[in-house]
Design an enzyme around this catalytic site. Structure first.
Site, PDB file in Angstrom:
ATOM      1  N   ARG A 186       0.833  -1.225   0.000  1.00 11.44           N
ATOM      2  CA  ARG A 186       0.000   0.000   0.000  1.00 11.44           C
ATOM      3  C   ARG A 186       0.854   1.258   0.000  1.00 11.44           C
ATOM      4  O   ARG A 186       0.509   2.269   0.625  1.00 11.44           O
ATOM      5  CB  ARG A 186      -0.952   0.042   1.212  1.00 11.44           C
ATOM      6  N   CYS A 234     -10.165  -1.401   3.444  1.00  7.86           N
ATOM      7  CA  CYS A 234      -9.511  -1.638   4.740  1.00  7.86           C
ATOM      8  C   CYS A 234      -9.069  -0.309   5.348  1.00  7.86           C
ATOM      9  O   CYS A 234      -8.396   0.479   4.694  1.00  7.86           O
ATOM     10  CB  CYS A 234      -8.303  -2.560   4.556  1.00  7.86           C
ATOM     11  N   GLU A 304      -4.631   2.943   6.955  1.00  5.38           N
ATOM     12  CA  GLU A 304      -4.427   2.821   5.505  1.00  5.38           C
ATOM     13  C   GLU A 304      -5.176   3.948   4.802  1.00  5.38           C
ATOM     14  O   GLU A 304      -4.679   4.551   3.852  1.00  5.38           O
ATOM     15  CB  GLU A 304      -4.934   1.465   4.998  1.00  5.38           C
TER      16      GLU A 304
HETATM   17  C1  LIG Z   1     -15.051  -1.366  -1.333  1.00  4.00           C
HETATM   18  C2  LIG Z   1     -13.589  -1.062  -1.350  1.00  4.00           C
HETATM   19  C3  LIG Z   1     -12.681  -2.085  -1.485  1.00  4.00           C
HETATM   20  C4  LIG Z   1     -11.303  -1.815  -1.526  1.00  4.00           C
HETATM   21  N1  LIG Z   1     -10.441  -2.857  -1.649  1.00  4.00           N
HETATM   22  C5  LIG Z   1      -9.122  -2.604  -1.768  1.00  4.00           C
HETATM   23  C6  LIG Z   1      -8.199  -3.682  -1.970  1.00  4.00           C
HETATM   24  O1  LIG Z   1      -8.557  -4.844  -2.036  1.00  4.00           O
HETATM   25  N2  LIG Z   1      -6.877  -3.360  -2.103  1.00  4.00           N
HETATM   26  C7  LIG Z   1      -6.441  -2.064  -2.062  1.00  4.00           C
HETATM   27  O2  LIG Z   1      -5.229  -1.832  -2.212  1.00  4.00           O
HETATM   28  N3  LIG Z   1      -7.289  -1.041  -1.841  1.00  4.00           N
HETATM   29  C8  LIG Z   1      -8.611  -1.267  -1.705  1.00  4.00           C
HETATM   30  N4  LIG Z   1      -9.474  -0.242  -1.486  1.00  4.00           N
HETATM   31  C9  LIG Z   1      -8.950   1.128  -1.378  1.00  4.00           C
HETATM   32  C10 LIG Z   1      -8.921   1.895  -2.707  1.00  4.00           C
HETATM   33  O3  LIG Z   1      -9.797   1.312  -3.623  1.00  4.00           O
HETATM   34  C11 LIG Z   1      -7.527   1.973  -3.307  1.00  4.00           C
HETATM   35  O4  LIG Z   1      -6.580   2.532  -2.412  1.00  4.00           O
HETATM   36  C12 LIG Z   1      -7.493   2.777  -4.607  1.00  4.00           C
HETATM   37  O5  LIG Z   1      -6.209   2.661  -5.156  1.00  4.00           O
HETATM   38  C13 LIG Z   1      -7.824   4.240  -4.374  1.00  4.00           C
HETATM   39  O6  LIG Z   1      -7.871   4.880  -5.639  1.00  4.00           O
HETATM   40  P1  LIG Z   1      -8.566   6.298  -5.780  1.00  4.00           P
HETATM   41  O7  LIG Z   1      -8.413   6.728  -7.194  1.00  4.00           O
HETATM   42  O8  LIG Z   1      -9.954   6.244  -5.269  1.00  4.00           O
HETATM   43  O9  LIG Z   1      -7.662   7.210  -4.871  1.00  4.00           O
HETATM   44  P2  LIG Z   1      -8.146   8.166  -3.705  1.00  4.00           P
HETATM   45  O10 LIG Z   1      -8.812   7.354  -2.667  1.00  4.00           O
HETATM   46  O11 LIG Z   1      -8.897   9.306  -4.259  1.00  4.00           O
HETATM   47  O12 LIG Z   1      -6.738   8.674  -3.182  1.00  4.00           O
HETATM   48  C14 LIG Z   1      -5.886   7.778  -2.495  1.00  4.00           C
HETATM   49  C15 LIG Z   1      -4.490   8.427  -2.418  1.00  4.00           C
HETATM   50  O13 LIG Z   1      -3.958   8.518  -3.726  1.00  4.00           O
HETATM   51  C16 LIG Z   1      -3.638   9.880  -4.040  1.00  4.00           C
HETATM   52  N5  LIG Z   1      -3.935  10.093  -5.457  1.00  4.00           N
HETATM   53  C17 LIG Z   1      -5.072   9.802  -6.134  1.00  4.00           C
HETATM   54  N6  LIG Z   1      -4.928  10.095  -7.436  1.00  4.00           N
HETATM   55  C18 LIG Z   1      -3.684  10.608  -7.580  1.00  4.00           C
HETATM   56  C19 LIG Z   1      -2.937  11.127  -8.686  1.00  4.00           C
HETATM   57  N7  LIG Z   1      -3.412  11.169  -9.923  1.00  4.00           N
HETATM   58  N8  LIG Z   1      -1.691  11.584  -8.449  1.00  4.00           N
HETATM   59  C20 LIG Z   1      -1.160  11.533  -7.218  1.00  4.00           C
HETATM   60  N9  LIG Z   1      -1.795  11.065  -6.123  1.00  4.00           N
HETATM   61  C21 LIG Z   1      -3.049  10.609  -6.316  1.00  4.00           C
HETATM   62  C22 LIG Z   1      -4.522  10.725  -3.131  1.00  4.00           C
HETATM   63  O14 LIG Z   1      -3.968  11.993  -2.920  1.00  4.00           O
HETATM   64  C23 LIG Z   1      -4.533   9.874  -1.876  1.00  4.00           C
HETATM   65  O15 LIG Z   1      -3.363  10.079  -1.132  1.00  4.00           O
HETATM   66  C24 LIG Z   1     -10.841  -0.471  -1.425  1.00  4.00           C
HETATM   67  C25 LIG Z   1     -11.783   0.563  -1.273  1.00  4.00           C
HETATM   68  C26 LIG Z   1     -13.134   0.278  -1.238  1.00  4.00           C
HETATM   69  C27 LIG Z   1     -14.112   1.425  -1.105  1.00  4.00           C
END
Ligand SMILES: Cc1cc2nc3c(=O)[nH]c(=O)nc-3n(C[C@H](O)[C@H](O)[C@H](O)COP(=O)(O)OP(=O)(O)OC[C@H]3O[C@@H](n4cnc5c(N)ncnc54)[C@H](O)[C@@H]3O)c2cc1C
Length: 309
Positions: A186, A234, A304
């Site tokens: 992560r 998580c 996380e």
């Molecule tokens: C139902 C559910 C299940 C999930 N299961 C998992 C799993 O199995 N494994 C897992 O690893 N995660 C899981 N997650 C967490 C999440 O899906 C991941 O961390 C995903 O990568 C987040 O992507 P996001 O675009 O929504 O980023 P955000 O949540 O919007 O941002 C997360 C971080 O990334 C940064 N960020 C986003 N976009 C950029 C960019 N373009 N440039 C620089 N920084 C950026 C943000 O500033 C922040 O620090 C889950 C979440 C949910 C709701």
């Protein structure tokens, strides 16, 4: 008799120029972040910026630097908890078409930071390119997925990243390549605030085979995670060799509630936001979980979910 005092005209109403004057097409003010996050919680962003191309991103970033405005980057908000007061800064989002490009060149896939990982997966099944099935069921964008090295027991996105284009807060764009990128649990070693796009190195594979792997992963998630709820995946990282969910369960916290925030009974490392839930409820519940797990096992859980600000 002394001269009457000269009359001074009332000062004109002062209007403070917006730091983003002339950028109305991509900048909005006081935008609720609850509608842009999976938890559906939190206050507004003072500035919400959806650049339509690199030049707009660079200009907005330059204005942030000039006006000492803090920068945040939001993907799909699947791993972000925004506090109830909101964010007194500029929240950038790569939702415009410029950031949604997907180009396939043999087994290399060039993909914009704003592309949703689930949409990319569907696209890759069609193209017969495997290697990122581990993302099945993980909501988010490629930018967020790379920043967080999204994945789990089936693998992670970092394994397929060949090259990433990033931009620093001074507007300089540069490339990071496979040999200097480090992806850990992560976490990635990318410190630049903006991930712009990436190239993934995938493998030619039978679409049926890719689909089969994805279905298996989705089935596993459906049976172990509270998928049809408002949550952020998580909440805590797994301590080395241990499961945060099991530790929370052992502390007797399944189903435990603070206000509208509840520890899932299906997977104790998920916090569900019930109707009326505040971000503050989630934060209080997180504090209680950490205290109880520490009391029981002497282990301090690390968050996380990214807490803003
Ligand atoms: C139902 C559910 C299940 C999930 N299961 C998992 C799993 O199995 N494994 C897992 O690893 N995660 C899981 N997650 C967490 C999440 O899906 C991941 O961390 C995903 O990568 C987040 O992507 P996001 O675009 O929504 O980023 P955000 O949540 O919007 O941002 C997360 C971080 O990334 C940064 N960020 C986003 N976009 C950029 C960019 N373009 N440039 C620089 N920084 C950026 C943000 O500033 C922040 O620090 C889950 C979440 C949910 C709701």
């Amino acid at each position: 008799m002394s001269d009457p005092k000269p009359q001074t005209a009332a000062p004109p109403m002062m209007r403070i120029a917006s730091p983003f004057a002339g950028m109305d097409d991509c900048v909005s003010e006081n935008v609720s972040l609850a509608q842009h996050t999976w938890l559906g919680l939190g206050g507004p962003a003072r500035w919400f910026i959806r650049p339509r191309n690199l030049e707009e991103l660079q200009e907005a970033t330059r204005r942030c630097a000039e006006n000492a405005i803090a920068i945040y980057v939001l993907g799909l908000g699947a791993d972000v908890l925004v506090n109830d007061v909101g964010v007194n800064g500029a929240v950038f989002r790569f939702s415009e078409p410029f950031w949604q490009r997907v180009e396939v060149e043999k087994n290399l896939v060039h993909v914009g930071a704003g592309v949703e990982m689930q949409k990319l997966l569907t696209n890759m099944v069609r193209s017969g390119l495997g290697g990122i099935e581990c993302l099945a069921g993980i909501p988010g964008t490629i930018g967020g997925g790379i920043r967080m090295n999204a994945g789990g027991k089936f693998g992670d996105l970092g394994e397929s990243v060949f090259r990433v284009a990033v931009m620093d807060s001074g507007g300089t764009v540069f490339e990071r390549t496979k040999d200097d990128l480090v992806f850990e649990y992560r976490h990635s070693n990318i410190s630049a605030p903006f991930i712009l796009d990436a190239t993934l190195e995938l493998e030619e594979e039978d679409p049926e085979q890719i689909l089969r792997k994805m279905r298996e992963i989705l089935m596993f998630k459906r049976t172990t995670q509270p998928l049809n709820t408002r949550n952020a995946g998580c909440i805590f990282k797994n301590p080395r060799g241990l499961s945060a969910g099991a530790l929370i369960d052992q502390a007797g916290l399944k189903g435990f509630r603070v206000g509208g925030a509840e520890v899932s009974s299906k997977h104790a490392n998920f916090i569900i936001a019930r109707p009326g839930c505040l971000a503050d409820d989630v934060m209080k519940l997180m504090r209680i979980i950490r205290e109880k797990v520490f009391e029981k096992n002497g282990i301090l859980l690390e968050s996380e979910v990214q807490i803003w600000p």
